[in-house]
Design a protein around this motif. Structure first.
Motif, PDB file in Angstrom:
ATOM      1  N   UNK A   1      10.792 -16.114  -3.543  1.00  0.00           N
ATOM      2  CA  UNK A   1      10.928 -14.987  -4.467  1.00  0.00           C
ATOM      3  C   UNK A   1      12.066 -14.110  -3.937  1.00  0.00           C
ATOM      4  N   UNK A   2      12.978 -13.722  -4.818  1.00  0.00           N
ATOM      5  CA  UNK A   2      14.108 -12.904  -4.376  1.00  0.00           C
ATOM      6  C   UNK A   2      13.948 -11.428  -4.722  1.00  0.00           C
ATOM      7  N   UNK A   3      13.044 -11.100  -5.651  1.00  0.00           N
ATOM      8  CA  UNK A   3      12.829  -9.699  -6.022  1.00  0.00           C
ATOM      9  C   UNK A   3      11.437  -9.536  -6.623  1.00  0.00           C
TER      10      UNK A   3
ATOM     11  N   UNK B   1       0.449  -7.231  -1.571  1.00  0.00           N
ATOM     12  CA  UNK B   1       0.334  -8.149  -0.438  1.00  0.00           C
ATOM     13  C   UNK B   1       1.352  -9.284  -0.538  1.00  0.00           C
ATOM     14  N   UNK B   2       1.710  -9.701  -1.759  1.00  0.00           N
ATOM     15  CA  UNK B   2       2.777 -10.691  -1.914  1.00  0.00           C
ATOM     16  C   UNK B   2       4.079 -10.104  -1.376  1.00  0.00           C
ATOM     17  N   UNK B   3       4.354  -8.844  -1.723  1.00  0.00           N
ATOM     18  CA  UNK B   3       5.577  -8.180  -1.257  1.00  0.00           C
ATOM     19  C   UNK B   3       5.598  -8.076   0.261  1.00  0.00           C
ATOM     20  N   UNK B   4       4.464  -7.727   0.857  1.00  0.00           N
ATOM     21  CA  UNK B   4       4.387  -7.609   2.311  1.00  0.00           C
ATOM     22  C   UNK B   4       4.677  -8.942   2.986  1.00  0.00           C
ATOM     23  N   UNK B   5       4.083 -10.010   2.461  1.00  0.00           N
ATOM     24  CA  UNK B   5       4.268 -11.329   3.065  1.00  0.00           C
ATOM     25  C   UNK B   5       5.688 -11.852   2.877  1.00  0.00           C
ATOM     26  N   UNK B   6       6.327 -11.477   1.785  1.00  0.00           N
ATOM     27  CA  UNK B   6       7.702 -11.923   1.525  1.00  0.00           C
ATOM     28  C   UNK B   6       8.734 -10.995   2.164  1.00  0.00           C
ATOM     29  N   UNK B   7       8.285  -9.835   2.641  1.00  0.00           N
ATOM     30  CA  UNK B   7       9.219  -8.875   3.224  1.00  0.00           C
ATOM     31  C   UNK B   7      10.147  -8.261   2.196  1.00  0.00           C
ATOM     32  N   UNK B   8       9.625  -8.064   0.986  1.00  0.00           N
ATOM     33  CA  UNK B   8      10.437  -7.543  -0.112  1.00  0.00           C
ATOM     34  C   UNK B   8       9.927  -6.183  -0.574  1.00  0.00           C
ATOM     35  N   UNK B   9      10.830  -5.283  -0.974  1.00  0.00           N
ATOM     36  CA  UNK B   9      10.393  -4.015  -1.566  1.00  0.00           C
ATOM     37  C   UNK B   9       9.927  -4.243  -2.995  1.00  0.00           C
ATOM     38  N   UNK B  10       9.133  -3.325  -3.509  1.00  0.00           N
ATOM     39  CA  UNK B  10       8.729  -3.361  -4.912  1.00  0.00           C
ATOM     40  C   UNK B  10       9.559  -2.336  -5.672  1.00  0.00           C
ATOM     41  N   UNK B  11      10.280  -2.809  -6.672  1.00  0.00           N
ATOM     42  CA  UNK B  11      11.072  -1.922  -7.524  1.00  0.00           C
ATOM     43  C   UNK B  11      10.230  -1.509  -8.727  1.00  0.00           C
ATOM     44  N   UNK B  12      10.098  -0.212  -8.966  1.00  0.00           N
ATOM     45  CA  UNK B  12       9.327   0.271 -10.109  1.00  0.00           C
ATOM     46  C   UNK B  12      10.217   0.374 -11.344  1.00  0.00           C
ATOM     47  N   UNK B  13       9.680  -0.058 -12.472  1.00  0.00           N
ATOM     48  CA  UNK B  13      10.436  -0.002 -13.728  1.00  0.00           C
ATOM     49  C   UNK B  13       9.477   0.428 -14.838  1.00  0.00           C
ATOM     50  N   UNK B  14       9.746   1.579 -15.419  1.00  0.00           N
ATOM     51  CA  UNK B  14       8.881   2.141 -16.461  1.00  0.00           C
ATOM     52  C   UNK B  14       8.765   1.234 -17.687  1.00  0.00           C
ATOM     53  N   UNK B  15       9.719   0.354 -17.874  1.00  0.00           N
ATOM     54  CA  UNK B  15       9.666  -0.529 -19.047  1.00  0.00           C
ATOM     55  C   UNK B  15       8.516  -1.513 -18.985  1.00  0.00           C
ATOM     56  N   UNK B  16       7.905  -1.658 -17.806  1.00  0.00           N
ATOM     57  CA  UNK B  16       6.774  -2.583 -17.658  1.00  0.00           C
ATOM     58  C   UNK B  16       5.419  -1.874 -17.630  1.00  0.00           C
ATOM     59  N   UNK B  17       5.423  -0.551 -17.916  1.00  0.00           N
ATOM     60  CA  UNK B  17       4.142   0.162 -17.989  1.00  0.00           C
ATOM     61  C   UNK B  17       3.349  -0.336 -19.197  1.00  0.00           C
ATOM     62  N   UNK B  18       2.049  -0.054 -19.206  1.00  0.00           N
ATOM     63  CA  UNK B  18       1.234  -0.494 -20.326  1.00  0.00           C
ATOM     64  C   UNK B  18       1.647   0.223 -21.601  1.00  0.00           C
ATOM     65  N   UNK B  19       1.442  -0.436 -22.710  1.00  0.00           N
ATOM     66  CA  UNK B  19       1.760   0.169 -24.012  1.00  0.00           C
ATOM     67  C   UNK B  19       0.725   1.265 -24.301  1.00  0.00           C
ATOM     68  N   UNK B  20       1.176   2.459 -24.608  1.00  0.00           N
ATOM     69  CA  UNK B  20       0.288   3.559 -24.958  1.00  0.00           C
ATOM     70  C   UNK B  20      -0.080   3.435 -26.427  1.00  0.00           C
ATOM     71  N   UNK B  21      -1.335   3.132 -26.685  1.00  0.00           N
ATOM     72  CA  UNK B  21      -1.803   3.044 -28.069  1.00  0.00           C
ATOM     73  C   UNK B  21      -2.027   4.441 -28.630  1.00  0.00           C
TER      74      UNK B  21
END
Length: 197
Positions: A44-46, A61-81
């Motif tokens: 995994x590259x990102x 935990x996947x990020x920790x094991x891969x040594x990768x940061x987690x990038x936050x992106x508001x476009x992936x938030x849940x849809x507000x009904x």
């Protein structure tokens, strides 16, 4: 260039009114181990996530094991009904699938939600292999934009967590649901639309 995107629906979460701070339940914390096991040995590259806590926890935990940061992106938030508690939630969602442009005054329609997450997907579908953590409702809208088989009924039966692999080769995307649960129904991979994006 060939690309691979892994899309994950977060693991089981406890209900609370604040969508952003909802955390995984005890069951969900155990279930995220399914992703750790799946991605062991996979490059995994990102890693990208909805900023909502339950989505972030699912891939921590996947990020920790891969040594990768987690990038936050508001476009992936849940849809507000709509804001607040919704009675007959599944029936409301069903209505919104039947009327893609319909929305409550304080919510997002299927059409608007789809536009948002499709933009997010293609912003991160450039190179390498990316894991994206998101939510069931908005994820189904994204999958539906590729393949009409991923509809309201698919959302009703989507497990937590759920994982989908999307591969682009020679200009065409293929979507492949991945089995994380023994009881999960997995459909065969097949080419889908949006080839030019």
């Amino acid at each position: 260039m060939d690309q691979t995107i892994y899309l994950v629906r977060h693991a089981h979460a406890n209900y609370q009114a604040d969508e952003r701070t909802r955390e995984l339940s005890e069951r969900g914390m155990k279930e995220r181990q399914l992703l750790d096991d799946y991605f062991e040995g996979i490059s995994i590259t990102a890693i990208v996530s909805s900023p909502y806590r339950r989505a972030v926890q699912t891939v921590e935990t996947v990020a920790e094991k891969k040594g990768l940061p987690i990038t936050y992106d508001e476009r992936f938030r849940e849809r507000l009904i709509r804001k607040g508690y919704i009675e007959n939630f599944t029936e409301v969602v069903k209505q919104m699938w039947a009327e893609p442009s319909f929305s409550f005054p304080d919510g997002e329609s299927n059409k608007v939600g789809t536009s948002r997450i499709v933009d997010g997907f293609f912003a991160h579908a450039q190179t390498g292999s990316t894991l994206i953590s998101t939510h069931g409702n908005i994820l189904t809208l994204l999958l539906y934009s590729f393949d009409r088989a991923y509809n309201y009924r698919h959302w009703l039966n989507m497990p937590m967590p759920a994982l989908y692999r999307l591969d682009k080769a020679e200009g065409a995307w293929t979507i492949s649901p991945q089995m994380l649960h023994h009881s999960q129904t997995v459909y065969p991979a097949k080419p889908c639309g949006n080839e030019n994006r």
